[in-house]
Write a protein that holds these residues in place. Structure first.
Motif, short mmCIF file in Angstrom:
data_model
loop_
_atom_site.label_atom_id
_atom_site.label_comp_id
_atom_site.label_asym_id
_atom_site.label_seq_id
_atom_site.Cartn_x
_atom_site.Cartn_y
_atom_site.Cartn_z
N ASN A 227 -26.48 25.74 4.13
CA ASN A 227 -25.86 26.37 2.97
C ASN A 227 -26.88 27.05 2.06
O ASN A 227 -26.53 27.56 1.00
CB ASN A 227 -25.06 25.33 2.16
CG ASN A 227 -23.88 24.79 2.94
OD1 ASN A 227 -23.16 25.53 3.60
ND2 ASN A 227 -23.69 23.47 2.88
N GLU A 256 -19.93 37.88 8.38
CA GLU A 256 -18.92 36.93 7.90
C GLU A 256 -19.54 35.57 7.62
O GLU A 256 -19.20 34.91 6.63
CB GLU A 256 -17.80 36.82 8.93
CG GLU A 256 -16.92 38.07 9.02
CD GLU A 256 -15.91 38.00 10.15
OE1 GLU A 256 -16.02 37.07 10.98
OE2 GLU A 256 -15.01 38.87 10.20
N LYS A 257 -20.47 35.15 8.47
CA LYS A 257 -21.14 33.87 8.25
C LYS A 257 -22.03 33.92 7.01
O LYS A 257 -22.07 32.95 6.23
CB LYS A 257 -21.96 33.49 9.48
CG LYS A 257 -21.11 33.08 10.68
CD LYS A 257 -21.97 32.65 11.85
CE LYS A 257 -21.12 32.18 13.01
NZ LYS A 257 -21.93 31.76 14.18
N GLU A 260 -19.85 33.79 3.93
CA GLU A 260 -19.35 32.43 3.73
C GLU A 260 -20.40 31.57 3.02
O GLU A 260 -20.07 30.77 2.13
CB GLU A 260 -18.99 31.81 5.08
CG GLU A 260 -18.44 30.40 5.00
CD GLU A 260 -18.13 29.83 6.37
OE1 GLU A 260 -17.93 28.60 6.46
OE2 GLU A 260 -18.10 30.60 7.35
N LEU A 263 -20.80 32.60 -0.74
CA LEU A 263 -19.66 32.25 -1.60
C LEU A 263 -19.58 30.76 -1.90
O LEU A 263 -18.77 30.35 -2.74
CB LEU A 263 -18.35 32.72 -0.95
CG LEU A 263 -18.17 34.25 -0.85
CD1 LEU A 263 -16.88 34.58 -0.11
CD2 LEU A 263 -18.19 34.89 -2.23
N LYS A 264 -20.38 29.95 -1.23
CA LYS A 264 -20.33 28.51 -1.47
C LYS A 264 -21.01 28.15 -2.79
O LYS A 264 -21.95 28.79 -3.21
CB LYS A 264 -20.99 27.76 -0.31
CG LYS A 264 -20.15 27.78 0.96
CD LYS A 264 -20.80 26.95 2.05
CE LYS A 264 -19.94 26.94 3.31
NZ LYS A 264 -20.55 26.15 4.40
#
Length: 264
Positions: A227, A256-257, A260, A263-264
């Motif tokens: 992350n 896309e990964k 993701e 956005l965490k």
């Protein structure tokens, strides 16, 4: 002056400024001799000022004023006139009154690196490397982790000053050491692969960039926090490389990964 980098210093735009006496019209360099890897130069002038330069060797001041600003001397400074007079503009001046050794120069290089002094790191690192090359006995006693760190710092600093090809050269040497070591820290190998992936991308060698980024990703997924924003950056770079090679589906998957993660 006695140094292994004088020719480079004297041609550098910020390397030196020579103030000649009024009655001296000739070239300020009086004599120049070569002894092995070192150059010996006598200046026929009333003052020498060095700015943002490292002198790999010794400086002898004889009837002149010596001024340093962001300058480093890696061996001795000798004053040879009755009234000592030199001006020091900051605390970065280093004068070592002992014979210089590989580990000492490495320590200076690592300290400069930790302080984000990229040009200084490059100078000391090259000097350490030249000491190793000139003395085969040093090579046998070097801790290869130290040597890998030296190469890594050189590669990173060249990247920071946008000399990508030079950075590539030293990072490849770092990787060569890792590939021949029985055990390597995952973090060090990951960083080296990630930087090489970036450099190959900048050199427009996209297929090779993809290979290095994928190798870096495999280590990151297995060992580190997925992350982390840098993990997202790695996916972004891989996605762009895929797009450059018209592998659009794989590129989209990487984007896309990375999104993701961001956005965490």
């Amino acid at each position: 002056m006695v140094s292994s980098n004088l020719d480079e210093s004297l041609t550098h735009l910020k390397g030196w400024d020579c103030k000649t006496d009024d009655n001296i019209e000739q070239n300020p360099i009086k004599q120049k001799h070569f002894v092995g890897a070192f150059t010996i130069i006598q200046f026929h002038c009333g003052g020498i000022e060095f700015e943002e330069v490292i002198i790999y060797g010794r400086v002898y001041e004889v009837h002149c004023d010596f001024i340093c600003e962001h300058a480093y001397i890696t061996n001795h400074f000798f004053h040879l006139k009755p009234q000592f007079c030199y001006t020091l503009h900051n605390q970065s001046f280093i004068s070592m009154h002992l014979n210089i050794y590989f580990n000492q120069v490495c320590k200076l290089a690592f300290e400069a690196y930790d302080s984000d002094l990229f040009q200084t790191t490059i100078g000391y690192s090259h000097y350490a490397y030249s000491l190793m090359e000139q003395n085969p006995n040093i090579k046998d006693s070097i801790n290869y982790k130290t040597l890998a760190n030296l190469y890594h710092n050189l590669g990173f600093c060249y990247m920071k000053i946008y000399e990508i090809k030079k950075g590539f050269y030293w990072l490849k040497k770092e990787l060569d050491i890792y590939l021949n070591m029985p055990k390597v820290k995952d973090e060090n190998l990951l960083t080296c692969l990630r930087f090489l992936g970036y450099i190959y991308y900048k050199l427009r060698q996209y297929d090779t960039s993809i290979d290095y980024c994928k190798r870096a990703l495999s280590i990151w997924i297995a060992k580190f926090d997925i992350n982390h924003s840098q993990f997202g950056h790695l996916y972004t770079m891989l996605g762009i490389a895929y797009f450059r090679t018209e592998q659009f589906d794989k590129g989209q998957e990487c984007f896309e990964k990375s999104l993701e993660i961001y956005l965490k």
